[in-house]
Structures are given as structure tokens and as C-alpha cells.
Scaffold this motif. Structure first.
Motif, PDB file in Angstrom:
ATOM      1  N   THR A 126      44.841  -0.222  -8.589  1.00 36.22           N
ATOM      2  CA  THR A 126      45.568  -0.465  -7.345  1.00 36.22           C
ATOM      3  C   THR A 126      47.000  -0.931  -7.567  1.00 36.22           C
ATOM      4  O   THR A 126      47.805  -0.882  -6.646  1.00 36.22           O
ATOM      5  CB  THR A 126      44.832  -1.501  -6.486  1.00 36.22           C
ATOM      6  N   ASP A 152      40.467  -0.629 -12.361  1.00 40.17           N
ATOM      7  CA  ASP A 152      41.274  -1.088 -11.236  1.00 40.17           C
ATOM      8  C   ASP A 152      42.662  -0.474 -11.359  1.00 40.17           C
ATOM      9  O   ASP A 152      43.421  -0.810 -12.268  1.00 40.17           O
ATOM     10  CB  ASP A 152      41.351  -2.611 -11.234  1.00 40.17           C
ATOM     11  N   SER A 181      39.552   9.006  -6.792  1.00 36.19           N
ATOM     12  CA  SER A 181      40.187   8.740  -8.069  1.00 36.19           C
ATOM     13  C   SER A 181      39.392   9.354  -9.211  1.00 36.19           C
ATOM     14  O   SER A 181      38.165   9.389  -9.189  1.00 36.19           O
ATOM     15  CB  SER A 181      40.309   7.229  -8.285  1.00 36.19           C
ATOM     16  N   GLN A 189      45.329  12.238  -8.310  1.00 38.45           N
ATOM     17  CA  GLN A 189      45.201  10.844  -7.894  1.00 38.45           C
ATOM     18  C   GLN A 189      45.698  10.700  -6.464  1.00 38.45           C
ATOM     19  O   GLN A 189      46.718  11.290  -6.092  1.00 38.45           O
ATOM     20  CB  GLN A 189      45.996   9.919  -8.817  1.00 38.45           C
ATOM     21  N   SER A 234      37.956   5.004 -13.362  1.00 36.52           N
ATOM     22  CA  SER A 234      36.958   4.015 -12.964  1.00 36.52           C
ATOM     23  C   SER A 234      37.482   2.590 -12.975  1.00 36.52           C
ATOM     24  O   SER A 234      36.836   1.690 -12.459  1.00 36.52           O
ATOM     25  CB  SER A 234      35.745   4.098 -13.903  1.00 36.52           C
ATOM     26  N   CYS A 277      43.044   4.071 -17.226  1.00 38.29           N
ATOM     27  CA  CYS A 277      42.191   3.018 -17.779  1.00 38.29           C
ATOM     28  C   CYS A 277      42.394   2.803 -19.267  1.00 38.29           C
ATOM     29  O   CYS A 277      41.802   1.892 -19.854  1.00 38.29           O
ATOM     30  CB  CYS A 277      40.720   3.348 -17.518  1.00 38.29           C
ATOM     31  N   SER A 327      45.176   4.603  -5.076  1.00 39.95           N
ATOM     32  CA  SER A 327      43.999   4.247  -4.297  1.00 39.95           C
ATOM     33  C   SER A 327      42.734   4.634  -5.046  1.00 39.95           C
ATOM     34  O   SER A 327      42.719   5.589  -5.835  1.00 39.95           O
ATOM     35  CB  SER A 327      44.047   4.968  -2.940  1.00 39.95           C
ATOM     36  N   SER A 328      41.663   3.874  -4.799  1.00 35.10           N
ATOM     37  CA  SER A 328      40.385   4.191  -5.429  1.00 35.10           C
ATOM     38  C   SER A 328      39.724   5.407  -4.791  1.00 35.10           C
ATOM     39  O   SER A 328      38.790   5.976  -5.346  1.00 35.10           O
ATOM     40  CB  SER A 328      39.440   2.984  -5.343  1.00 35.10           C
ATOM     41  N   LYS A 329      40.219   5.821  -3.629  1.00 36.57           N
ATOM     42  CA  LYS A 329      39.666   7.005  -2.977  1.00 36.57           C
ATOM     43  C   LYS A 329      39.972   8.261  -3.799  1.00 36.57           C
ATOM     44  O   LYS A 329      41.108   8.492  -4.189  1.00 36.57           O
ATOM     45  CB  LYS A 329      40.241   7.150  -1.564  1.00 36.57           C
TER      46      LYS A 329
END
Length: 363
Positions: free
Chosen positions: A307, A305, A300, A280, A303, A336, A296-298
Motif C-alpha cells: 500500500t 503489503d 494484485s 497492478q 502477496s 515483495c 492497491s491490494s485489489k
């Protein structure tokens, strides 16, 4: 070791209101010539002897100092160099009878008091609280008044703590109207340094140790002996690193003056229950003496949220790095999943990581 909790008090004061503090000092430093006729940092203090304290049993304060000028409290830390000096311009520290170290509070001082009068000098704190009122007598001594008993306590603490505990933690009924002698600025700095002595073993801050264009790798692999004493730990191995991808990301959009704000780091974890590792990326910023890093979503593996998932990095003794994972914000379980909303078990909250060769953090 739960050093993430230290953020609350820092953010409520100098970090959260730093811009206002900078403005206050710039606007008022030249005006408060009573405190500093030459425009330099000014120090006032008094140490009470045993005879005085015996004659005033209701006075808890044995040592008191007031410092007007640039921050004497903050030690070299992780906040960007561009934010240095943006803090309060008035600082008070007191040591009560029997205490080993002082306590301190800071605020902004000006002639504009709450009732609009020009005197005495009023020093306010966050949340519309009063730090102190100040006057300088004809002998150059500082008269410090309006020092509140709960100056070091949170608002509403009397109701929360109860009368007995509040009275124990608060200042005494005679802890006000102090007459302080002018002293060298170095005397105040030495007094404030007693609050949080620097541990030489910790070495320089991470922001100095880890350069913006430098790769690094920290990690740890846990053996059977460790798991024997930490049966609830899931983490088999962990790596915290910046590689070519993270360096390129900062080079493309980062601000060197605000390092480490905006620095990407990657965290890889292998658990005892899974054969593959999960990686991550987190985006970090310097706050107080640690890096606060949000998922960060970069790059990742998840899928949803993520943040709001956070970790905290802090320098450890002898070149180590500490990682705190207070609220299940490390990718041990699927971010998730419903399980990710729970609390991390204690054995997977704090990691003591050692520097490793970059090859140990290779994908």
C-alpha cells in the motif's frame, strides 16, 4: 520532470490545511471591512520605479501585491471540485530586483493578533508563522508590516543554507512596512498569474479529460532505437488504463463530487527480461496538478503489503499522460522482493504515454 516533489510544498499549505482555511474565510470575510468594505475580493499593490530602488539599495522588492479574498494562485488542477476555494484568505506576492517571476505566500487574516489586541489585522501562516500585519490608513492605502525575510523559505533554512546563501534567498532588511495602493482585483489576479503561467499545450486537467464513467488507455511500446539511448531501461511496454472492472468499482463506492479521489487505475508492464506482463491496480486521489496513486491490494499479483508503493500521473503536452515512478513503485520487479526496497533506475522513472485504443489495454 520529477514532478512528484512538488507535492511537499502544496501539502504543507493549502491542501493540508484547506478545511481550516475555508473556515477562516467564512468567519472573517465579513468582519474585515477595512480591507473589503463591500465584501468583495480586494487588491492592494505597488510597483517601485528605478529612482526609488536606487535610493533604497537595501530593498530587494521591486513589485509587491496583497490580495484578500478567494485564491488567486491556483490554476485549474486535479483536486476535486468539492475542494475548490478551501484555501487561504490573504495572499502576498513579491518580485525582487532582476527576477523573472514573483514568489507568493498565503495565510489567514483576522483581528485576533497574537497578543490579543484588535489591531492591526494579523495574518498567520502554517507552523505558527506570521504572514504580515495589516492596517488601512485614512486614504484607503494598505500598510503592510511584519513581512519576514524568510517568508518564502522553510523553517530553519538559515542554519541549513548557511548565512551567505540565506541572505541571497531571503528578502532584504528594508523589505517591510510597505504602503500599498488600492487596485482592481483583476490587477492582483494578473500579477499572481505571472507565478506559473498556464501552458495551453497541456490542455484541461486529467480530472476533466477523463470522466468517472469513461474507459481510457494510455501506453507506449519501446523500440530498439530507444533502448540504444536508454540502455538501463527495463520497461518494454507499459499501459495505464481504466476498464470495465475499474469503472464498476467506482460506480459501486465512488463519490462523483470528489472525482478523481477513489478512482482505480490499472498499470501493466512488460519488461525486456520477462515474457509475461505484470498488472497492478492503484487507487488515486487528486493533489495539486497531479494524481497521487497508491498500490492497491485489489487484483494484485503480489502477496505482501504494497500500500505504500505510489505512482504519480500528470497531464502532458498535446494529449499525453506523464507517469512518475520515483521510488521503485512500479511493478517492474516483484514488490515483495528485497530488490523492491531499492531505488528505481533513472530510465524507468518517467514515462511519456500516448492515448491508445481501449483494445491496446485489453487483458
Amino acid at each position: 520532470m520529477a514532478f512528484e516533489h512538488r507535492l511537499a510544498s502544496v501539502l504543507s499549505g493549502a491542501a493540508l490545511l484547506s478545511l481550516l482555511g475555508a473556515t477562516a474565510f467564512a468567519d472573517e470575510a465579513a468582519k474585515l471591512t477595512e480591507l473589503s468594505p463591500n465584501g468583495q475580493d480586494a487588491c492592494f499593490g505597488r510597483i517601485y520605479d528605478a529612482k526609488h530602488l536606487k535610493a533604497h539599495p537595501e530593498q530587494k522588492v521591486a513589485r509587491i501585491f496583497f490580495y484578500y479574498g478567494h485564491d488567486p494562485v491556483s490554476r485549474p488542477n486535479e483536486e476535486p471540485a468539492a475542494n475548490a476555494g478551501r484555501s487561504y484568505n490573504g495572499f502576498v506576492t513579491t518580485t525582487v530586483r532582476g527576477a523573472k517571476a514573483p514568489e507568493w505566500a498565503g495565510g489567514w487574516c483576522s483581528h485576533q493578533s497574537e497578543d490579543g489586541a484588535s489591531n492591526p489585522i494579523h495574518c498567520g501562516m502554517e507552523c505558527d508563522r506570521t504572514l504580515a500585519s495589516l492596517k488601512v490608513d485614512d486614504k484607503g492605502r494598505l500598510i503592510l508590516s511584519d513581512l519576514q525575510p524568510d517568508i518564502y523559505l522553510d523553517a530553519g533554512s538559515e542554519e541549513e543554507l548557511g548565512t551567505t546563501e540565506y541572505d541571497r534567498q531571503a528578502l532584504g532588511s528594508r523589505d517591510d512596512n510597505f504602503r500599498l495602493d488600492p487596485m482592481p482585483a483583476a490587477t492582483c489576479k494578473a500579477e499572481f498569474a505571472r507565478i506559473d503561467p498556464i501552458d495551453p499545450a497541456m490542455g484541461p486537467p486529467l480530472r476533466d479529460r477523463l470522466k468517472p464513467d469513461q474507459t481510457f488507455c494510455y501506453g507506449r511500446d519501446y523500440d530498439a532505437a530507444h533502448f540504444g539511448s536508454h540502455p538501463d531501461q527495463l520497461t518494454q511496454s507499459i499501459r495505464v488504463f481504466r476498464g470495465p472492472v475499474e469503472l464498476a468499482s467506482f460506480a459501486a463506492g465512488g463519490d462523483l463530487a470528489n472525482w478523481p479521489d477513489g478512482a482505480d487505475i490499472a498499470v501493466s508492464v512488460t519488461t525486456r527480461q520477462k515474457s509475461g506482463k505484470v498488472t497492478q491496480v492503484y487507487s488515486c486521489q487528486g493533489e495539486a496538478d497531479q494524481w497521487r496513486c497508491a498500490a492497491s491490494s485489489k487484483m494484485s499479483d503480489f502477496s505482501c503489503d504494497i500500500t505504500q508503493k505510489e505512482i504519480f500521473l500528470k497531464r502532458g503536452a498535446n494529449g499525453m499522460m506523464m507517469l512518475a515512478n520515483p521510488n521503485n513503485s512500479l511493478a517492474i520487479v516483484d514488490f515483495c522482493s528485497q530488490a523492491a526496497d531499492g531505488k528505481t533506475k533513472s530510465d524507468d522513472k518517467i514515462y511519456r504515454l500516448e492515448p491508445m485504443p481501449q483494445s491496446a489495454c485489453a487483458p
